[in-house]
Each structure stands twice: as C-alpha cells, then as structure tokens.
Design an enzyme around this catalytic site. Sequence first.
Site, PDB file in Angstrom:
ATOM      1  N   MET A 144      14.380 141.635  -0.417  1.00 19.71           N
ATOM      2  CA  MET A 144      14.165 141.878  -1.299  1.00 19.71           C
ATOM      3  C   MET A 144      14.462 143.800  -1.870  1.00 19.71           C
ATOM      4  O   MET A 144      14.120 144.527  -1.613  1.00 19.71           O
ATOM      5  CB  MET A 144      12.605 141.509  -1.771  1.00 19.71           C
ATOM      6  N   GLY A 200      18.649 148.466  -3.161  1.00 17.89           N
ATOM      7  CA  GLY A 200      19.467 149.889  -3.137  1.00 17.89           C
ATOM      8  C   GLY A 200      19.886 150.174  -1.250  1.00 17.89           C
ATOM      9  O   GLY A 200      20.671 149.524  -1.969  1.00 17.89           O
ATOM     10  N   THR A 201      19.820 151.461  -1.526  1.00 15.87           N
ATOM     11  CA  THR A 201      20.840 152.113  -0.495  1.00 15.87           C
ATOM     12  C   THR A 201      20.809 150.780   0.579  1.00 15.87           C
ATOM     13  O   THR A 201      21.570 150.630   0.971  1.00 15.87           O
ATOM     14  CB  THR A 201      20.478 153.478   0.039  1.00 15.87           C
ATOM     15  N   ILE A 202      20.038 150.862   1.442  1.00 22.39           N
ATOM     16  CA  ILE A 202      18.803 149.920   2.942  1.00 22.39           C
ATOM     17  C   ILE A 202      19.766 148.749   2.364  1.00 22.39           C
ATOM     18  O   ILE A 202      20.368 148.064   2.778  1.00 22.39           O
ATOM     19  CB  ILE A 202      17.912 150.817   3.123  1.00 22.39           C
ATOM     20  N   SER A 214      21.079 147.096   0.081  1.00 19.40           N
ATOM     21  CA  SER A 214      22.668 146.622   0.638  1.00 19.40           C
ATOM     22  C   SER A 214      23.725 146.846   1.547  1.00 19.40           C
ATOM     23  O   SER A 214      24.276 146.284   1.511  1.00 19.40           O
ATOM     24  CB  SER A 214      23.369 147.858  -1.166  1.00 19.40           C
ATOM     25  N   VAL A 263      11.251 154.177  11.049  1.00 19.45           N
ATOM     26  CA  VAL A 263      11.415 155.450  11.465  1.00 19.45           C
ATOM     27  C   VAL A 263      12.310 155.132  12.923  1.00 19.45           C
ATOM     28  O   VAL A 263      12.766 154.484  13.485  1.00 19.45           O
ATOM     29  CB  VAL A 263      10.433 155.117  13.204  1.00 19.45           C
ATOM     30  N   LYS A 269       5.539 158.521   9.781  1.00 23.86           N
ATOM     31  CA  LYS A 269       6.574 157.998  10.514  1.00 23.86           C
ATOM     32  C   LYS A 269       5.510 157.997  12.109  1.00 23.86           C
ATOM     33  O   LYS A 269       5.367 157.718  13.316  1.00 23.86           O
ATOM     34  CB  LYS A 269       8.053 159.023  10.682  1.00 23.86           C
ATOM     35  N   GLY A 290      20.759 156.625   5.492  1.00 23.14           N
ATOM     36  CA  GLY A 290      21.810 156.414   5.387  1.00 23.14           C
ATOM     37  C   GLY A 290      21.741 154.849   5.316  1.00 23.14           C
ATOM     38  O   GLY A 290      21.104 154.372   6.050  1.00 23.14           O
TER      39      GLY A 290
END
Lengths: 404, 404
Positions: A7, A10-12, A14, A128, A201, A298
Amino acid sequence: MIQMAIMGFGTIGSGVYDVVNTNRDVIRKNLGGEELDVKYVLDLREFPGKPVEKVLVHDVNTIMEDPEVKIVVETMGGVEPAFTFVSRALKAGKSVATSNKELVAKKGVELMELAKENHASFLFGASVGGGIPIIRPLVRCLTADRIEEVAGILNGTTNYILTKMDQEGTSFEAALKEAQDNGFAEKNPEADVEGYDAGRKIAILSSLVLGKSVNFEDIYTEGISAITATDFKYARALGWSIKLVASGKIVDGKVYAMVAPHLVKPEHPLYAVNDVFNAVMVHGNMVDDVMFYGRGAGSHATASAVMADVVEEAANLGKTLPVSWSAEHQEVAPVASSEKQFLVRVKGGAERETVLAQAFGEGQLVQAEGVTGEIAYLTPVMTEEAFGKAAETVEDVIGRIRVK
Amino acid sequence: MIQMAIMGFGTIGSGVYDVVNTNRDVIRKNLGGEELDVKYVLDLREFPGKPVEKVLVHDVNTIMEDPEVKIVVETMGGVEPAFTFVSRALKAGKSVATSNKELVAKKGVELMELAKENHASFLFGASVGGGIPIIRPLVRCLTADRIEEVAGILNGTTNYILTKMDQEGTSFEAALKEAQDNGFAEKNPEADVEGYDAGRKIAILSSLVLGKSVNFEDIYTEGISAITATDFKYARALGWSIKLVASGKIVDGKVYAMVAPHLVKPEHPLYAVNDVFNAVMVHGNMVDDVMFYGRGAGSHATASAVMADVVEEAANLGKTLPVSWSAEHQEVAPVASSEKQFLVRVKGGAERETVLAQAFGEGQLVQAEGVTGEIAYLTPVMTEEAFGKAAETVEDVIGRIRVK
C-alpha cells in the site's frame, strides 16, 4: 506461493517491489522454498508503461477482500488513512509490515492488540533506523541482558547537516540549504531539524525495551537549528563533535528520554557516525556497549528491513510474532532531574573563570581558535535543574550544549 | 524450571554463571515466565568457598546422564575434549551453546548434523565477535538481501596493537609487549598476531552466508607482525589507518576470503573501530553496508552472547534451530585472482616515479613525514598476481600493504 500487497508506491513502497523482484531467489531460499509474490500495489497514481502497472489497484477493498493476500506492506506514511487500512488488514487476519514511524509511535499499541486478536503479526522493523537491523536484535538477540540505555543518531538529515557544519565550518542555514539541494532534507524540514522524527523513533525503541508505552509527546526534544559554527569551534578545541542524540535510559528505576544536540567524545561509538548514516548504541549490563550502524533511510535500504519483516511473517502465518509493548503508560522522569555535563558559552574572556566556577562548580575553561569576545566553560556533572538555576545567576550567557 | 550445565569454568564459563544469576529476572521475562537455572558446572579444579562450589562436578557423566539437564554450555575451548563432550550432549538430545570458534570452525558441520538428528540445537553466536550480535542478525535479519561481502575486525588483540602503533607511533614489538602486560595478548600470541583466530571467525561467517563449508585452511592469512611504524607514517600521510581485516566476498560467483592488514580509508565503517573493539561490516545488495560493533571478547560480553543462544534454545526445546551450513565444500578462489589497490614501498626518492608507473600502471607517489631513503606508491586496482609480477620487475622493494 504466498501473496502480498503493497500500500503506497512511493520511495519505500517501490523499493519493496524492487527487493521482491530482484532477490526472489534469496527470499525463496530463506522461506524454505516457498515463493513470495506481490499480487497488488495500491496507489492513487497511474504508472503507465512501468512493470508495476500489471498489479496496480486504486481500491483498497481489492486487497482487503482477497483472502489470497496474506501479508500487507504499508508504506504510505502518515497516520491516516494508514491506520484505517492497517486495522482492516489485521482484522482480516493479514499480517502487516510497515516503515511508518508516525503510525507506530501514535497507534502502535492498538495495532499490536489487533494483530494479537486476529492471529496475525504487526512488524515495524523499518520504522527506526531504515535498513539497520535494530529492532529484531534488540528484542531477539540481547535476551540475557538488562538494557540500561539506548542512544542513537536516528535522523539522517540532521546528521548530514551537522557533519557538513563540522567538516566545512558552514552555518546551519547553509548546510540545510545544501541538504535540501541534495535531496537529503525536505522543503519543510521541521520534523527532522526540530528533532520530532528522532523523538518518535526513540519513543518506539524505549517502548520496546521497557515493554510499556512511552509517549513521544513526553520526550524532551530540542533540535539543531540553534547550533552555530561557533559551537563547532568549541567542539574542535575539545577534540569532540556535535551530534543530535536521541536517548532513553534507566537510572535508579527512573526512565529518562531526550532528543538534543550533544557534544560527543571520540571514544564514544556514535562519534564516527557521519553524513546520512544512522547508528544505535545499546548498553546492556552484561554485553556493555554494542552498536548497529547503517543507512537510516533510502529506498532499498529501508525496503530491505520491510522485507525482512515480511519474510518472518511469511514463515509464521497464523501466529502473532511477539514484538510489542503493553498499553500501560511508562512515565518519563522530568528533564530537570536528568544529570549531564554542560558546555556553557558566556561573553567575556578568561577573567570570567572565577564567576563561572562559583556558579557551576569546578570545571574547565575552554577557549576556541577564531572565537573572540566570548569564552566557554565545561561544568561538572549536574542536574538540568541545577544547571538552569546556576545559569540564571551568571550574566551574559550566550548558550549551552549538553555533553554525552 | 529449565536446567542447564556449564562445561568449563574459565573466563567465559564463569561469565555465563554470573549472567544467569545476575539477570535471572530478565531471562525469566524473555522466557515467558519460565525459570532457567544452572544445575552443574564442570571443571577439573576446585573453587572452595565460592558460590559455584554447590553445583561443581568433576565427572562429565553426571551432566550427560541427568535427563533434567536440557541445555549444555561449552566454554572449555579447544577441539578435544570439547568435541567428544558436545557430541555426547547432542546425542542425549541436549541443546548446546558454545563460544568455541576452534570447535565450530573444525567440527561445526558434524555437530550441526548431530543436533538435527537428535532434535536439539547447536548454537555458536559467541564464537565470532564475542558479545556483538552478529550471527543471528546475519541469519535472521538480513533475510531479503543477497549478502555480497562480510568484512570485519574480528580480533581484539591485533586491533589493540595496531591502535597503539597508530596513536603512539610505537613499534609492533613494543605494542605487543604492552598488550601482553595489560592482559590483552597471550604469552604465545601467534594465533592472534598471525591472523589464525580471525581466519577461523571469517570461515564461520562465510560458511553461514554461503550455506556451505568454507575451510579456514583455505583462507589466505597474513598477520600483523611485519607492520612497522613506517607503514603507519605512510598511512598518516594518506589520512588512512591500518587494520587487520578479515573478509569474505562473492565476485562474479567466485568466493574470495582473506585475512590481512589493510589500509582503511576514513569513509569506511571499520576505520573508527579502535582498541579491543570488534566490528563486522555486512554488505547486502539492497541494504548496502550495515555494521555491528562491540566488545569482541571479555567475560561478561561473550557470556551475554552465549546466554542469548541458551535463551533461544530454552524457548525451542525439542526443535533444531536452523543456524547451520551444509557439509558441501565451498571452494575459495585463489588469492592471485583477487583485485586490490596496493601501497608499495621502495628505496629511493621521487625519481623512482617513472619506474613505478611503468611497472604498476598509473598511480600516486606517497611521501611521508619523517621517512627518508624510501618512498611509497599507490598502485591502481590490479590482481594480486599482476601486482606480484610487476613487483618482481622493480628493484629495492621494501614491502607492500593492501588497500581496503
């Protein structure tokens, strides 16, 4: 074949899709030969011509109502609609893996309860420290230790900015601008720069260690926007560095938690953690200090951590993996009672030593190359309250930084 | 109540005994309320007046024949009688946790097989990196990554010596003497100084990553006894350091493994690992570099890792925990084909640049403060074989160090 859904592409999200496709064989091997595949990707956008198009859906019901989907990855970010979607998935008996620290910090306990009720798992290893394996080692590896402190550099943006300021002598504003230009800081950098991200975190890590809910609103949070090039000149004079340290510790049964810039000495494991890297130092009463280090953000690094959770969930379908804390509220001791050394900057020169020693107790005068019209003083260890009261009695205080 | 026994009451064995007694409540909590206790400690010696006396036995049969003992800790060291005792324990269906790297490197596969046949576990988390959680994160956390390299500082004694040489400019001999005086090096330091200890550890890590047996005898091993104060002067001139790096990596499907001193650049995570600390850097194709850092030795740190294994075994009695590799032999590619940059030292001065460039290809001349009568040259990346051949064509070569 175990089917999953993602769901948020976006960056993560994909990145998760990439990891599943690139490391299909590794994942299969780690699942004892069972194949794992992405049946749906939920996103409002279209991705014409991209491979993801084949599995793209716009309606969350498609995922929720498909009993073949056993695991759902949530990489949308924010509390809503993530909370609603994740709740629905868990109620449908689907396990969930998320990278969303806001969701975990705000709604973690509810979701852990829901998971338990529905014989599913709710894992959040990527929330985290990005790709750094930290939550699993903390919960599963240091099982014979009494964890007494967790201290980390948990925000890559601020660490990048502080590293630039340290190495190039630039101002906070210039370093922030550079971080934004390089895509390491958002246009609205408040959540990073003011320490809120690191606060969420450390709330998650503290809750895990203590087994009770630490609210991130209870954690004293101070960002790095007041740190100047002059502060770094003093740090250099001492041979130290300045890092945004998020910490939670237990002293005499009381829990202290804080996010604030700290002077860090070279012998501390966090000293050498530079640029966008993150690290978490854990102190156990037997193992002493151990540290976990890596890319705190990243696409692929974070996706790697999400997928490690998915692999564990896939190997344990129908069970609830015990990574959780209770709804019981964990009180955080007032910052005023926390003990630290401080570096206090005052106007004037070496002639102020007597006054400073009278106010703060016996300490050390610090002069820095290229700094004129002011001087700094390293206090003995004292409570924040005692420091505050002492500082009120001293004229022309410019600022102060805590020492780790 | 789950009963365990400790075989060998030396540094680590006594540490295990301490951990069980000091952290009884933590361990009970992590075992869901189940108590864990030490029923026997096996040692040839007597410990009159010490608490351990109550549980001390001299006959291994007492442990082996007691069905109440479900878990046996092996902290005797060496291959025999450890191998015989551990085999007997596993055959009796008892799970085993060991800190004995020699035993694991030499007899690991046999013991893993025995464990499987007898529905018991054989865990060895403390055999590499002392207290640092590394084996479990490697096997359990990075499950969605293709691990392409493991590189570590795996021997505290040599790291202590190299740190002294770096920071104080002392000779190898003087630093070794100091390490011996401080109890960080043994009287016969060969296993540490010549890299054999690190070689066994990287063999274990490589076997785990590859799932096949890497023999430590196949690993090229070069110690630190030839490293001089002059080498460190060149390192300083470059802003680098020298570390004994143990590494295993996969390049184009071939496995390379080596223990040797390397020049390490400041941007490498291992650069800042000093004194007796150990660290293991793992490179995954998705997560990039992650590093695990901590005390690689010491009674309580190592015991903490042993006990983490015991806790997991206690929670999984009657099952075999899947931390293992197969008996299939993993070939290690010849060192000659491994690619590296080298720093080569030759007699003479800057006038030798032309000769060096002709022999090694375009590189960089390195002059170091306080070094006369010789000069160094940083080669381009080349195979060990090409380097060796080129070096033979050059007169007055003093030595060379690899670059990480």
